[in-house]
Design an enzyme around this catalytic site. Sequence first.
Site, PDB file in Angstrom:
ATOM      1  N   HIS A   1      -5.516   6.532  10.414  1.00  0.00           N
ATOM      2  CA  HIS A   1      -5.732   5.088  10.576  1.00  0.00           C
ATOM      3  C   HIS A   1      -5.225   4.502  11.852  1.00  0.00           C
ATOM      4  CE1 HIS A   1      -5.109   0.911   9.105  1.00  0.00           C
ATOM      5  NE2 HIS A   1      -4.097   0.750   9.860  1.00  0.00           N
ATOM      6  N   ILE A   2      -6.078   3.760  12.608  1.00  0.00           N
ATOM      7  CA  ILE A   2      -5.840   3.503  13.893  1.00  0.00           C
ATOM      8  C   ILE A   2      -6.385   1.850  13.938  1.00  0.00           C
ATOM      9  CG2 ILE A   2      -6.336   3.446  16.401  1.00  0.00           C
ATOM     10  CD1 ILE A   2      -6.792   6.401  15.816  1.00  0.00           C
ATOM     11  N   GLY A   3      -5.538   1.148  14.004  1.00  0.00           N
ATOM     12  CA  GLY A   3      -5.742  -0.605  13.849  1.00  0.00           C
ATOM     13  C   GLY A   3      -4.621  -1.518  13.973  1.00  0.00           C
TER      14      GLY A   3
ATOM     15  N   GLY B   1      -1.619  -1.053  13.760  1.00  0.00           N
ATOM     16  CA  GLY B   1      -0.494   0.107  13.317  1.00  0.00           C
ATOM     17  C   GLY B   1      -1.433   1.384  13.329  1.00  0.00           C
TER      18      GLY B   1
ATOM     19  N   ASP C   1       0.872  -1.224   0.067  1.00  0.00           N
ATOM     20  CA  ASP C   1      -0.013   0.212   0.085  1.00  0.00           C
ATOM     21  C   ASP C   1       0.871   1.220  -0.137  1.00  0.00           C
ATOM     22  OD1 ASP C   1       0.790  -0.163   2.452  1.00  0.00           O
ATOM     23  OD2 ASP C   1      -1.174   0.074   3.475  1.00  0.00           O
TER      24      ASP C   1
END
Length: 109
Positions: free
Chosen positions: A96-98, A100, A37
């Site tokens: 983005h939180i998940g 990482g 990505d």
Amino acid sequence: LHSFPTRRSSDLNPGALAGIKACEELAGDIPNVTVFDTAFHQTIPEIAYIYNIPYEMYEKHRIRKYGFHGTSHRYMRDEIRNILGKENTKKIITCHIGQGASICAIKDR
């Protein structure tokens, strides 16, 4: 855009490759899908992607920063545009939180 030398995934992330191989051994009949990505971050301006190293090292080895979680940031950008319209989303920040965490400032050109 610059052209960068292609590297094998085993050179870049041996831990991920070990996980793929383990899945193939345990469930070889189920396909594995790999997503790289970093493509979303190809348009990062030079001032943001150059490390604080001698510029000659960048020129010789093409050492530069890419962002993380590009697939997630692209998805959020596209969903925000669907809701608010492209004209209202020229500059946005996604988080983005998940698996990482990363923050991405996105500026429409």
